[in-house]
Design a protein around this motif. Structure first.
Motif, PDB file in Angstrom:
ATOM      1  N   VAL A  89       0.843  -1.203   0.000  1.00 28.68           N
ATOM      2  CA  VAL A  89       0.000   0.000   0.000  1.00 28.68           C
ATOM      3  C   VAL A  89       0.877   1.252   0.000  1.00 28.68           C
ATOM      4  O   VAL A  89       0.569   2.234  -0.697  1.00 28.68           O
ATOM      5  CB  VAL A  89      -0.962  -0.014   1.216  1.00 28.68           C
ATOM      6  CG1 VAL A  89      -1.617   1.337   1.422  1.00 28.68           C
ATOM      7  CG2 VAL A  89      -2.021  -1.095   1.032  1.00 28.68           C
ATOM      8  N   GLU A  90       1.961   1.235   0.753  1.00 31.05           N
ATOM      9  CA  GLU A  90       2.872   2.385   0.775  1.00 31.05           C
ATOM     10  C   GLU A  90       3.478   2.626  -0.603  1.00 31.05           C
ATOM     11  O   GLU A  90       3.577   3.768  -1.056  1.00 31.05           O
ATOM     12  CB  GLU A  90       3.987   2.165   1.810  1.00 31.05           C
ATOM     13  CG  GLU A  90       3.554   2.379   3.231  1.00 31.05           C
ATOM     14  CD  GLU A  90       3.212   3.812   3.523  1.00 31.05           C
ATOM     15  OE1 GLU A  90       3.959   4.721   3.114  1.00 31.05           O
ATOM     16  OE2 GLU A  90       2.177   4.033   4.177  1.00 31.05           O
ATOM     17  N   ILE A  91       3.881   1.544  -1.273  1.00 30.89           N
ATOM     18  CA  ILE A  91       4.442   1.670  -2.623  1.00 30.89           C
ATOM     19  C   ILE A  91       3.388   2.242  -3.568  1.00 30.89           C
ATOM     20  O   ILE A  91       3.666   3.141  -4.367  1.00 30.89           O
ATOM     21  CB  ILE A  91       4.978   0.312  -3.114  1.00 30.89           C
ATOM     22  CG1 ILE A  91       6.202  -0.096  -2.298  1.00 30.89           C
ATOM     23  CG2 ILE A  91       5.321   0.365  -4.593  1.00 30.89           C
ATOM     24  CD1 ILE A  91       6.643  -1.529  -2.519  1.00 30.89           C
ATOM     25  N   SER A  92       2.168   1.719  -3.479  1.00 31.21           N
ATOM     26  CA  SER A  92       1.077   2.222  -4.321  1.00 31.21           C
ATOM     27  C   SER A  92       0.804   3.695  -4.026  1.00 31.21           C
ATOM     28  O   SER A  92       0.546   4.479  -4.936  1.00 31.21           O
ATOM     29  CB  SER A  92      -0.192   1.412  -4.082  1.00 31.21           C
ATOM     30  OG  SER A  92      -0.002   0.073  -4.444  1.00 31.21           O
ATOM     31  N   LYS A  93       0.874   4.048  -2.765  1.00 30.26           N
ATOM     32  CA  LYS A  93       0.617   5.431  -2.362  1.00 30.26           C
ATOM     33  C   LYS A  93       1.638   6.369  -2.994  1.00 30.26           C
ATOM     34  O   LYS A  93       1.261   7.407  -3.552  1.00 30.26           O
ATOM     35  CB  LYS A  93       0.670   5.551  -0.842  1.00 30.26           C
ATOM     36  CG  LYS A  93       0.485   6.953  -0.327  1.00 30.26           C
ATOM     37  CD  LYS A  93       0.704   7.017   1.157  1.00 30.26           C
ATOM     38  CE  LYS A  93       0.808   8.453   1.609  1.00 30.26           C
ATOM     39  NZ  LYS A  93       1.403   8.566   2.927  1.00 30.26           N
ATOM     40  N   LYS A  98       2.949  10.416  -7.168  1.00 26.64           N
ATOM     41  CA  LYS A  98       3.714  10.878  -8.329  1.00 26.64           C
ATOM     42  C   LYS A  98       2.791  11.094  -9.528  1.00 26.64           C
ATOM     43  O   LYS A  98       2.890  12.102 -10.233  1.00 26.64           O
ATOM     44  CB  LYS A  98       4.796   9.862  -8.688  1.00 26.64           C
ATOM     45  CG  LYS A  98       5.919   9.816  -7.697  1.00 26.64           C
ATOM     46  CD  LYS A  98       6.927   8.747  -8.064  1.00 26.64           C
ATOM     47  CE  LYS A  98       8.021   8.632  -7.016  1.00 26.64           C
ATOM     48  NZ  LYS A  98       8.968   7.554  -7.333  1.00 26.64           N
ATOM     49  N   GLU A  99       1.890  10.136  -9.756  1.00 24.32           N
ATOM     50  CA  GLU A  99       0.944  10.259 -10.873  1.00 24.32           C
ATOM     51  C   GLU A  99       0.036  11.467 -10.671  1.00 24.32           C
ATOM     52  O   GLU A  99      -0.247  12.205 -11.631  1.00 24.32           O
ATOM     53  CB  GLU A  99       0.110   8.977 -10.977  1.00 24.32           C
ATOM     54  CG  GLU A  99      -0.791   8.936 -12.186  1.00 24.32           C
ATOM     55  CD  GLU A  99      -1.557   7.634 -12.306  1.00 24.32           C
ATOM     56  OE1 GLU A  99      -2.474   7.585 -13.136  1.00 24.32           O
ATOM     57  OE2 GLU A  99      -1.263   6.674 -11.576  1.00 24.32           O
ATOM     58  N   ASN A 100      -0.387  11.705  -9.445  1.00 23.78           N
ATOM     59  CA  ASN A 100      -1.231  12.862  -9.140  1.00 23.78           C
ATOM     60  C   ASN A 100      -0.492  14.156  -9.444  1.00 23.78           C
ATOM     61  O   ASN A 100      -1.067  15.101 -10.003  1.00 23.78           O
ATOM     62  CB  ASN A 100      -1.652  12.816  -7.669  1.00 23.78           C
ATOM     63  CG  ASN A 100      -2.658  13.869  -7.322  1.00 23.78           C
ATOM     64  OD1 ASN A 100      -3.328  14.414  -8.183  1.00 23.78           O
ATOM     65  ND2 ASN A 100      -2.779  14.164  -6.042  1.00 23.78           N
ATOM     66  N   GLU A 101       0.789  14.220  -9.088  1.00 21.86           N
ATOM     67  CA  GLU A 101       1.579  15.422  -9.368  1.00 21.86           C
ATOM     68  C   GLU A 101       1.712  15.645 -10.873  1.00 21.86           C
ATOM     69  O   GLU A 101       1.584  16.778 -11.355  1.00 21.86           O
ATOM     70  CB  GLU A 101       2.963  15.293  -8.718  1.00 21.86           C
ATOM     71  CG  GLU A 101       3.798  16.535  -8.820  1.00 21.86           C
ATOM     72  CD  GLU A 101       3.198  17.712  -8.069  1.00 21.86           C
ATOM     73  OE1 GLU A 101       3.437  18.852  -8.507  1.00 21.86           O
ATOM     74  OE2 GLU A 101       2.487  17.497  -7.066  1.00 21.86           O
TER      75      GLU A 101
END
Length: 147
Positions: A89-93, A98-101
């Motif tokens: 979950v941390e990796i996905s977060k 990054k994708e959100n940015e």
């Protein structure tokens, strides 16, 4: 009940300074039995019965201890699984952040491009409205004739 008493003694001889540094207290422990009459009233059968009860209690507690150890192992396995899921979950977060940015920057760029396009459209409309009609030739040195 037994009471324990402690007695100490030390050598009364004079000793040198080095021996005083290494001085050791000698202790003697003594047990005083106040309840000799009560203890003597227990028969071997009574002691055996008490021992059997204690042994049964020990077996019950031993079984409970074994089951609790198994439960601890199971909970430790579950804890490891939860830790693994948490790391995923941390990796996905971090990936989603990054994708959100990236998407936020793209949105800003598209917004600025749209505003530039919108301003360009307004200027084009202003230019087109200020022009004369295509068939109107006045002002270019053309003289209008009635033919």
């Amino acid at each position: 009940m037994k009471k324990a008493m402690m007695a100490t003694w030390s050598e009364s001889e004079e000793s040198s300074k080095e021996e005083k540094k290494k001085e050791v207290a000698n202790m003697c422990f003594m047990a005083i039995d106040e309840l000799d009459e009560v203890n003597s009233n227990f028969s071997d059968e009574d002691m055996h019965d008490v021992f059997e009860e204690l042994y049964k209690d020990f077996e019950k507690l031993s079984l409970k201890n074994i089951s609790l150890k198994k439960k601890i192992q199971q909970l430790e396995k579950e804890l490891e699984e939860v830790k693994e899921k948490f790391s995923i979950v941390e990796i996905s977060k971090t990936h989603l952040e990054k994708e959100n940015e990236i998407l936020r920057k793209k949105n800003e760029w598209l917004t600025s491009s749209l505003s530039i396009f919108h301003c360009g459209q307004k200027y084009l409309e202003i230019i087109l409205t200020s022009q004369k009609c295509v068939f109107e030739k006045q002002g270019l040195g053309f003289k209008y004739s009635k033919n």
